[in-house]
Design an enzyme around this catalytic site. Sequence first.
Site, PDB file in Angstrom:
ATOM      1  CE  LYS A  88      -0.464   1.694   3.733  1.00  0.00           C
ATOM      2  NZ  LYS A  88       0.193   2.774   4.568  1.00  0.00           N
ATOM      3  CG  ASP A 124      -3.221   1.589   6.828  1.00  0.00           C
ATOM      4  OD1 ASP A 124      -3.965   2.588   6.738  1.00  0.00           O
ATOM      5  OD2 ASP A 124      -1.993   1.662   6.977  1.00  0.00           O
TER       6      ASP A 124
END
Length: 275
Positions: A9, A135
């Site tokens: 990410k 996240d």
Amino acid sequence: MIVERARAKLNLALHVRARRPDGYHELETLFAFVEHGDEIRVARADAPSFTIDGRFCKALRAEDDNLITRAAAAFAADIGGGPWAIGLGKWLPVASGIGGGSADAAATLRALAELEGVAPDDPRLFAIAERLGSDVPACLLGRTALGRGRGEVLELVAGAPGMPALLVNPGVAVSTAEVFRRWDGVDRGPLGAGPLLDVARAGRNDLAAPAIAIAPVIGEVLAALEGSGAALVRMSGSGATCFALYDDDAAAEAADRRVRKAGPGWWRALTRLTG
């Protein structure tokens, strides 16, 4: 056996807006993902097991409890199934700001869903993801998105699939909690509007300054990437991984050679953005 990629990410921009009474921070961030990542392997088994291999496996070998095993336990409790044999190929640095643990947990949920015949957009998966970490929902979605709240309130945005990216980590693990603790508390404003890269370039990472104060080598990585012809250079998350995006492969490959000379011991990954 189901094999699922746990893609790294990137936070193309990360604006910290306020400290919240619950101990978290109010954020606005642009999530993007790259092709490079860890690998999750799941299969039905007579008894639950967890194994790990890959370049960065030693950093996790001693852990009996991690986001992957928590994800599996939550899936079994909330949805059912199991037991499972779960394997992790650990190719992303640990505690590096690119969502390694979160991406692994999200990939575990996706793999178990496929194995057990659960739809990938089942709301129960996202409820589990939100409990696991800020996240994890974005990593479960796995697509370019605007994140608000703790990062779990997601809105899909048009990405830049195929754009070359260079990820660089100087080999230091930075504590997310400590970086957030050192944030100066100043709200420097929201993300703008418009095309993805325009918004990202006009944005910032409010955690870069405190992360560099903790690990000055992050500044050296950013300096090595600046001036390399990149369309965008930034630290991801709370660090210490930094990244640069390029308009073409030749520029990215030249930058990779430049960074290799600047930091021979730094971890690097030449990859591409996904959608």
